[in-house]
Write a protein that holds these residues in place. Sequence first.
Motif, short mmCIF file in Angstrom:
data_model
loop_
_atom_site.label_atom_id
_atom_site.label_comp_id
_atom_site.label_asym_id
_atom_site.label_seq_id
_atom_site.Cartn_x
_atom_site.Cartn_y
_atom_site.Cartn_z
N LEU A 167 0.79 -1.20 -0.04
CA LEU A 167 -0.06 -0.21 0.04
C LEU A 167 0.76 1.34 0.08
N LYS A 168 1.85 1.37 0.89
CA LYS A 168 2.76 2.50 0.88
C LYS A 168 3.45 2.51 -0.46
N ASP A 169 3.97 1.40 -1.13
CA ASP A 169 4.48 1.45 -2.22
C ASP A 169 3.54 2.24 -3.47
N MET A 170 2.28 1.55 -3.42
CA MET A 170 1.34 2.08 -4.11
C MET A 170 0.99 3.77 -4.12
N ALA A 171 0.87 3.91 -3.05
CA ALA A 171 0.71 5.57 -2.43
C ALA A 171 1.76 6.36 -2.73
N SER A 172 2.98 5.89 -3.16
CA SER A 172 4.03 6.92 -3.23
C SER A 172 4.35 6.73 -4.60
N GLU A 173 3.74 6.19 -5.52
CA GLU A 173 3.98 6.05 -7.01
C GLU A 173 3.54 7.45 -7.49
N ALA A 174 4.38 8.06 -8.55
CA ALA A 174 4.08 9.32 -9.04
C ALA A 174 2.72 9.51 -9.58
N PRO A 175 2.33 8.42 -10.35
CA PRO A 175 0.76 8.59 -10.97
C PRO A 175 -0.06 8.86 -9.77
N VAL A 176 0.01 8.01 -8.84
CA VAL A 176 -1.13 8.28 -7.71
C VAL A 176 -0.84 9.42 -7.00
N HIS A 215 -21.85 16.46 -7.26
CA HIS A 215 -21.68 16.13 -8.63
C HIS A 215 -20.60 15.24 -8.92
N GLU A 216 -20.97 14.42 -10.03
CA GLU A 216 -19.80 13.38 -10.43
C GLU A 216 -18.74 14.22 -10.82
N TYR A 217 -17.61 13.53 -10.40
CA TYR A 217 -16.28 14.03 -10.86
C TYR A 217 -15.50 12.94 -11.79
N GLU A 218 -15.67 11.78 -11.32
CA GLU A 218 -15.15 10.69 -11.93
C GLU A 218 -15.28 9.41 -11.35
N ILE A 219 -15.37 8.38 -12.14
CA ILE A 219 -15.38 7.05 -11.45
C ILE A 219 -14.12 6.14 -12.21
N THR A 220 -13.29 5.86 -10.97
CA THR A 220 -12.01 5.38 -11.33
C THR A 220 -12.10 3.68 -11.23
N PRO A 221 -11.32 2.81 -11.69
CA PRO A 221 -11.50 1.52 -11.54
C PRO A 221 -11.23 1.00 -10.25
N LEU A 222 -11.77 -0.08 -9.81
CA LEU A 222 -11.53 -0.45 -8.13
C LEU A 222 -10.01 -0.57 -8.04
N SER A 223 -9.39 -0.91 -9.16
CA SER A 223 -8.04 -1.18 -8.81
C SER A 223 -7.04 -0.16 -8.23
N MET A 224 -7.56 1.01 -8.36
CA MET A 224 -7.13 2.50 -7.78
C MET A 224 -7.53 2.68 -6.76
N GLN A 225 -8.56 1.90 -6.09
CA GLN A 225 -8.96 2.42 -4.82
C GLN A 225 -8.03 2.60 -3.72
N VAL A 229 -7.09 5.80 -1.83
CA VAL A 229 -7.23 5.93 -0.29
C VAL A 229 -6.05 5.76 0.63
N SER A 230 -4.92 5.31 0.26
CA SER A 230 -3.86 5.09 1.21
C SER A 230 -2.89 6.58 0.96
N ARG A 231 -3.13 6.74 -0.29
CA ARG A 231 -2.22 8.19 -0.32
C ARG A 231 -2.93 9.28 0.59
N THR A 232 -4.27 9.35 0.25
CA THR A 232 -5.02 10.45 1.08
C THR A 232 -4.62 10.05 2.73
N LYS A 233 -4.82 8.85 3.03
CA LYS A 233 -4.60 8.65 4.58
C LYS A 233 -3.24 9.02 4.94
N LEU A 234 -2.30 8.82 4.05
CA LEU A 234 -0.61 9.11 4.37
C LEU A 234 -0.74 10.62 4.45
N LEU A 235 -1.23 11.36 3.74
CA LEU A 235 -1.33 12.56 3.76
C LEU A 235 -1.91 13.64 5.09
N ALA A 236 -2.80 12.53 5.43
CA ALA A 236 -3.66 13.11 6.73
C ALA A 236 -2.99 12.62 7.98
N GLY A 237 -1.92 11.86 7.85
CA GLY A 237 -1.32 11.18 9.04
C GLY A 237 -2.20 10.01 9.65
#
Length: 560
Positions: A167-176, A215-225, A229-237
């Motif tokens: 999860l940490k690896d995925m959250a630290s990847e540039a695209p995420v 308002h709908e912004y985007e529907i991303t694939p579940l594979s990105m969930q 989420v992990s990226r957001t949680k890391l930012l929020a501590g």
Amino acid sequence: MIRNTVFFKKKELLGELLVRKGKVQQNQVERALAHMETVPQGLGEILISLGFISEDDLVETLAEQVGIEVYKPDPADEFLPITVSRMFHREHLFAMLKRGETYIMVVNDPLDGDVLSTAELLFPETFSVQVAPETMMKNITREHYNLSTDEIGDKTLSTDEADIDKLKDMASEAPVIKYVNTMIDTAVKRRASDIHMEPFDEGFHIRFRVDGILHEYEITPLSMQAAIVSRTKLLAGLDIAERRIPQDGKISLRISGKEIDLRVSTMPTIYGEGVVIRILEKENIIIEMSQLGMPAGLEKSFRKVISLPDGIILVTGPTGSGKTTTLYCALNQINSGSNKIITLEDPVEYQLRGVNQIQVRPEIDLTFAKGLRSIVRQDPDVIMVGEIRDLETAEISVQSSLTGHLVFSTLHTNDAISAVARMIDMGVERFLISSSLRAILAQRLVRRICRKCRVKKGYLSEYTDYKPAGDDFLMYKGEGCPTCSDTGFIGRIGVYEFLPISENMGKGISRGNDLIDLQKIAEAEGFQTMFKDGLEKVRAGTTTFSEVMRVTRSAMHESI
């Protein structure tokens, strides 16, 4: 090729080099350095976690700083066996490989001298050093050294720990990192108050709440969930390993020159974790009462009652109806510098100059009731309690008002009159309510018609059976344009009803009159419902009739 060896140039510090290369701004480096005082991470790791740089940016800059090459994978690389327990040092990884007749050590932190010394002891051959992103290094060690199951640094990684690393690896990847940053930036630019991230079986839904409407912004694939989420949680501590219980955190950012506070709330669902981010723009808070949209007469009455020396003033309405903003305006109005104002909030949404603000923390038993008991011993003149939720808080608020304090608070009721019934239902004695309560302000928020695309719609009588007390009038609508993102609306304004507790109203409360009788007393004294206030805003071309109906429907039986 060199033995045991990296020529440490280090002519520039990492932060200085990143700034010179245009990867970050100086204020971002300073912010990361401040984090280093509380977080046991290096500068590069913190800059990545904050989303200021990518792993590739860091690796490229480290290579230049130290004077080595960036590792480029080659299918012909032959990875050499290493005693696995010696591969970790302060979580910095390395691998040894042979490329033709050349030996190469690949490491994610070329500045870790202990790792280099360990490699020197293990390998007598001459080798050069190259640097690779941490994500790549972890993939290499998993693939070639079975990192997920073997003993690493005298400990065994469980399946859960391996998942957390992933999860940490995925959250630290540039695209995420880029995706989450873009999402937040877009939400701010669209004036969203909240970002909703919701997992469902068909995808990960992302929606923005703008002017009270989702308002709908985007529907991303579940594979990105998991990565998002992990990226957001890391930012929020927050703890990314904990996915079973709700968590709350906070992020402070500077976007387009604006200071933004983000309140992050996670919630487990059957499809995984959902996240809601509340966006609080410090520069956009309204603290001037004249900007709220109160009718002139009502505003004059409200200003008068908040200048009283004691008593309780209640602001009522559902969540998201602007109650806190109204209270902040009231406190700002009476904050003369010669009085002491203390607030007890959950959460503290904005900081008010000259006001003592306290954050409720139920986890350490700092509740509204306990905080309020302590506040009254701090010699305040004015007290603001975020919400009266129970009898204990209500009784302390009443007693405080009767002992010479002006108390502001909120209740969740549909209209002003219902606030009296709510306090009675809590168990507050009627005679205490009548003697302490000074006024009740009920409110809702309606969307403003966009001035850029506003056009005439037609007369009220053409679209509804409702007959206004005065003449029929022309209504307006927004056609939709780039300024309002094609919604026809931009911003919101309040609709209000104000109930001062007069002598007659106080007597009615004391003798046990029901709500219908209290309503009659109020109307005889000139009380106007929020529906009627909304109708005047429709007549003025500020909002639409459907908007007023949407937010005041529960009061219509009293108004029509």
